[in-house]
Structure formats: structure tokens, C-alpha cells
Design a protein around this motif. Structure first.
Motif, short mmCIF file in Angstrom:
data_model
loop_
_atom_site.label_atom_id
_atom_site.label_comp_id
_atom_site.label_asym_id
_atom_site.label_seq_id
_atom_site.Cartn_x
_atom_site.Cartn_y
_atom_site.Cartn_z
N VAL A 35 -6.14 -10.56 53.46
CA VAL A 35 -7.47 -10.49 53.02
C VAL A 35 -7.85 -8.79 53.21
N GLU A 36 -8.47 -8.22 52.25
CA GLU A 36 -8.87 -6.86 52.27
C GLU A 36 -10.22 -6.60 52.30
N ALA A 37 -11.22 -7.45 51.92
CA ALA A 37 -12.60 -7.47 52.02
C ALA A 37 -12.92 -8.78 51.72
N ILE A 38 -14.46 -9.10 52.28
CA ILE A 38 -14.94 -10.69 52.30
C ILE A 38 -16.45 -10.21 51.81
N GLY A 39 -16.78 -11.00 50.70
CA GLY A 39 -18.25 -11.03 50.42
C GLY A 39 -19.10 -12.09 51.09
N GLU A 66 -15.43 -16.21 49.44
CA GLU A 66 -15.23 -15.24 48.57
C GLU A 66 -14.59 -14.07 49.24
N ALA A 67 -13.33 -13.48 48.69
CA ALA A 67 -12.68 -12.28 49.33
C ALA A 67 -11.79 -11.76 48.31
N THR A 89 -10.86 -14.37 45.40
CA THR A 89 -11.24 -15.80 45.41
C THR A 89 -12.43 -16.14 45.01
N VAL A 90 -12.81 -17.30 44.53
CA VAL A 90 -13.96 -17.83 44.02
C VAL A 90 -14.38 -18.84 44.86
N PRO A 91 -15.68 -18.83 45.19
CA PRO A 91 -16.27 -20.15 45.99
C PRO A 91 -15.94 -21.31 45.40
N GLY A 92 -14.78 -22.11 45.20
CA GLY A 92 -14.77 -23.38 44.74
C GLY A 92 -14.11 -24.37 45.68
N PHE A 93 -14.23 -23.98 47.02
CA PHE A 93 -13.80 -25.03 47.98
C PHE A 93 -14.55 -25.18 49.19
N GLU A 123 -15.05 -3.96 45.70
CA GLU A 123 -15.79 -4.46 44.47
C GLU A 123 -15.19 -5.81 44.23
N GLY A 124 -13.88 -6.17 44.31
CA GLY A 124 -13.37 -7.52 44.12
C GLY A 124 -14.01 -8.84 44.98
N ALA A 125 -14.40 -8.37 45.95
CA ALA A 125 -15.19 -9.23 46.89
C ALA A 125 -16.35 -9.54 46.61
N ALA A 126 -16.87 -8.85 45.70
CA ALA A 126 -18.52 -8.86 45.31
C ALA A 126 -18.88 -9.26 44.11
N VAL A 127 -17.92 -9.59 43.08
CA VAL A 127 -18.18 -9.67 41.73
C VAL A 127 -18.42 -11.29 41.31
N TRP A 128 -17.42 -12.20 41.83
CA TRP A 128 -17.30 -13.19 41.32
C TRP A 128 -18.60 -14.34 41.46
N MET A 129 -18.78 -14.49 42.67
CA MET A 129 -19.85 -15.53 43.11
C MET A 129 -21.26 -15.14 42.15
N PRO A 130 -21.66 -13.76 42.36
CA PRO A 130 -22.88 -13.65 41.51
C PRO A 130 -22.71 -13.67 40.18
N TYR A 131 -21.73 -13.39 39.45
CA TYR A 131 -21.60 -13.41 37.90
C TYR A 131 -21.31 -14.84 37.49
N LEU A 132 -20.46 -15.54 38.44
CA LEU A 132 -20.13 -17.02 37.91
C LEU A 132 -21.52 -17.80 38.05
N THR A 133 -22.33 -17.56 39.19
CA THR A 133 -23.53 -18.26 39.13
C THR A 133 -24.72 -17.89 37.98
N ALA A 134 -24.65 -16.70 37.91
CA ALA A 134 -25.62 -16.20 36.72
C ALA A 134 -24.97 -16.75 35.27
#
Length: 332
Positions: A35-39, A66-67, A89-93, A123-134
Motif C-alpha cells: 500500500v502506498e496511499a489510502i483514501g 480504498e487504496a 482498490t475499489v470499495p467492493g468488499f 490520486e489513485g487512492a482518491a479517485v474511484w469511490m467518488p467517481y464510481l458513486t457519482a
């Protein structure tokens, strides 16, 4: 062994401890990532305090979904990823099964996406949850089209900002609601067509004026609770009130016909509807990656903290003063 955030009881940020935990090897269908960064997400605060939709099943418990990191090892049956590959990772678990607040973590391969070229770990730890939700709520479920209007609250959150960006890319009109004027300029800069200050502005009047009197095709609600009754009045005939969060912590009524409103669709949405559906996730990943490549999308980072200051990062998250995503960095 890897430094891992654990908690042994429900409570505030102070219950989290950084402990040495054996990571082990990935099993079938799993990856081990460095892990390098955690959202950070609200779900982790709710899980830690015992207010999440899924209770903690056993202590000590882990946190995080999310990481961004690098694949270290792949389990049996995993063919889509290779050691050394940058991923997110995406929050699917479930946090009862996996947790990524750590230097190294085991994660299900089904909840991992390749990190687009040029996208850093923060940036990779911050992008997926927001955009997948929206995207999942407004486009996959709602079918948002060019010319539609979407009204959104909690607009300065990472999901709210992503919703503004998604609406702009689709050709829809995003109208942001904010409680005070302090965040107005930042929201306009991120692409909101209008910003309405709920504490002082005539919200319904402003929305009707902006939409030629018809109301908004979509209202994107992160708060829920009694306020949905007022939000329902902003929805155009045949439009949809999408409830994706419950920040109010209060019971949510269903607006009834006593409001004298035209037909109203009201639907809850959870990002898991996208993250756990392979076809929806494939389409969402393509949409978000395209937006990142063009520059239409970008994760908005409010502040970073080191892993050793996870409790302070959670305190900042709970302060509700941030604009965008809080990210925790993991030293190598």
C-alpha cells in the motif's frame, strides 16, 4: 509483518492502533499489495463507531477499502494482474473480511483496478469511490442525459465534487447546495453552474429559476433524514431523488402525495451496486479512465496525513471542514 491499523473496541479515532500484523500470502482470487496511499471514507468512521450498515463481527477489527499500491503477489486463479503492477482498490468488499489501513494488505482481485498511466498513488487512492458513486447513481441507475439538471448537497465532499465533474462531462447542469458561503468559490471553480447557500438563499426559488420552472431531473442526496421532504420539492415531474448517504443520522421519511407534487421517483443507491457488478464496474472504469485522460476528471485532495497519524486524519474527516478527499500516505 506489516504495520496495520486495528481497533479493539467501538469508539472515536483514539481506538485505532498501529500494530504489527502478519500479512501472509494471497489465497485463490486474491492479491497482496504494498500500500502506498489510502483514501478515507465516511464508511470507515461509521464502521469504527458501530453505526455502519454492517456491524463489526469480531475484534480486533480492520478498517479501509480504498487504496493505491503495487501488486506484490497474486493468488491462484488470478490472471489479470502481475507483480509490480500499479493498482487501486475499489470499495467492493466487507471490512469484516479485508482492511487496507496497512503497509501491506490482502485484497480480493475482483475489487482491484489497474491504475491509469500517469496517475500517482495519492490520486489513485482518491479517485474511484467518488467517481464510481457519482457515475453509478447518476448515469447507470439514473440515466442522466445532456440538458438535465442535478441538484446535490454535501457538494464539497469527494463524491459531491465528482458528481459536479460527471454532470459537466455528460452535458448536464450541476447545482451545488452548501450550508455556508465559505465553500462557494471553490465549488464554482470545480464546475458547479450555480451554488446555493441553504442557510440564506431561497433554495426552491433558485432551482426553479435555473430550470425554467420545471425543477431538477435529479436530486443527489448525501444527507437523508427529514430534509428529503424539502429536497423532493426541487424534483421535476418524473424526476428522481437519489439518496446515497445518511449523514443526518435521522430516520428518512418517504415524501407523500400530501405535498401536492407530481410523480416522484425516490431511490436509495449504494456504490456497491457498481463495485460488485463486473459489467457495471467495467463500464464505470472505462468512463472514469476516459475522463481522467481528457482532464475532465481529477481527484480533489484536501489534505494528506502519514499512516502514523491516522487518528488525526479521522478527526479531520469528522470535522466536515474539508473540500475533497483526505488521503493517508504509507512510507516505504
Amino acid at each position: 509483518m506489516a504495520k496495520t491499523v486495528m481497533f479493539h473496541e467501538l469508539g472515536g479515532p483514539e481506538v485505532m492502533r498501529l500494530e504489527d500484523v502478519e500479512v501472509g500470502d494471497p489465497g485463490p482470487g486474491e492479491l497482496r499489495i504494498r500500500v502506498e496511499a489510502i483514501g478515507l471514507n465516511r464508511a470507515e468512521v461509521l464502521f469504527r463507531t458501530g453505526n455502519y450498515i454492517e456491524p463489526v463481527k469480531a475484534f480486533p477489527a480492520r478498517l479501509g477499502t480504498e487504496a493505491a499500491g503495487v501488486v506484490e503477489a497474486v493468488g491462484e486463479g488470478v490472471t489479470a494482474f502481475l507483480p509490480g503492477q500499479p493498482v487501486s482498490t475499489v470499495p467492493g468488499f466487507s471490512q469484516n473480511e479485508y482492511g487496507i489501513y496497512a503497509e501491506r494488505a490482502i485484497v480480493p482481485a475482483a475489487s482491484v483496478l489497474p491504475r491509469p498511466e500517469g496517475l500517482g498513488a495519492i490520486e489513485g487512492a482518491a479517485v474511484w469511490m467518488p467517481y464510481l458513486t457519482a457515475y453509478g447513481a447518476l448515469v447507470e441507475v439514473g440515466g442522466m442525459r445532456p440538458g438535465d439538471t442535478v441538484v446535490l448537497n454535501a457538494a464539497s465532499s469527494s463524491v459531491g465534487l465528482a458528481a459536479i465533474h460527471v454532470a459537466d462531462r455528460i452535458g448536464a447542469t450541476p447545482i451545488a447546495l452548501t450550508r455556508t458561503a465559505a465553500k462557494k468559490e471553490a465549488l464554482l471553480k470545480e464546475g458547479a453552474a450555480e451554488v446555493i447557500v441553504t442557510g440564506s438563499d431561497d433554495v426552491a426559488g433558485r432551482v426553479l429559476a435555473a430550470t425554467g420552472g420545471r425543477g431538477a431531473e435529479f436530486v443527489f442526496d448525501a444527507v437523508a433524514g427529514p430534509g428529503v421532504t424539502d429536497l423532493a420539492r426541487l424534483v421535476a415531474p418524473g424526476g428522481t431523488l437519489l439518496v446515497y448517504g445518511a449523514l443526518s443520522g435521522e430516520p428518512t421519511p418517504y415524501p407523500g402525495i400530501d405535498l401536492g407534487m407530481p410523480a416522484l421517483n425516490m431511490r436509495t443507491y449504494t456504490m456497491l451496486e457498481t463495485a460488485r457488478d463486473p459489467e457495471r464496474l467495467r463500464r464505470a472504469a472505462a468512463f472514469v479512465t476516459s475522463g481522467l485522460r481528457s482532464g475532465a476528471f481529477r481527484p480533489v485532495i484536501d489534505r494528506t496525513f502519514p499512516l502514523s497519524e491516522m487518528a488525526d486524519a479521522h478527526r479531520h474527516l469528522e470535522s466536515n471542514t474539508q473540500i475533497g478527499k483526505i488521503v493517508v500516505t504509507v512510507p516505504r
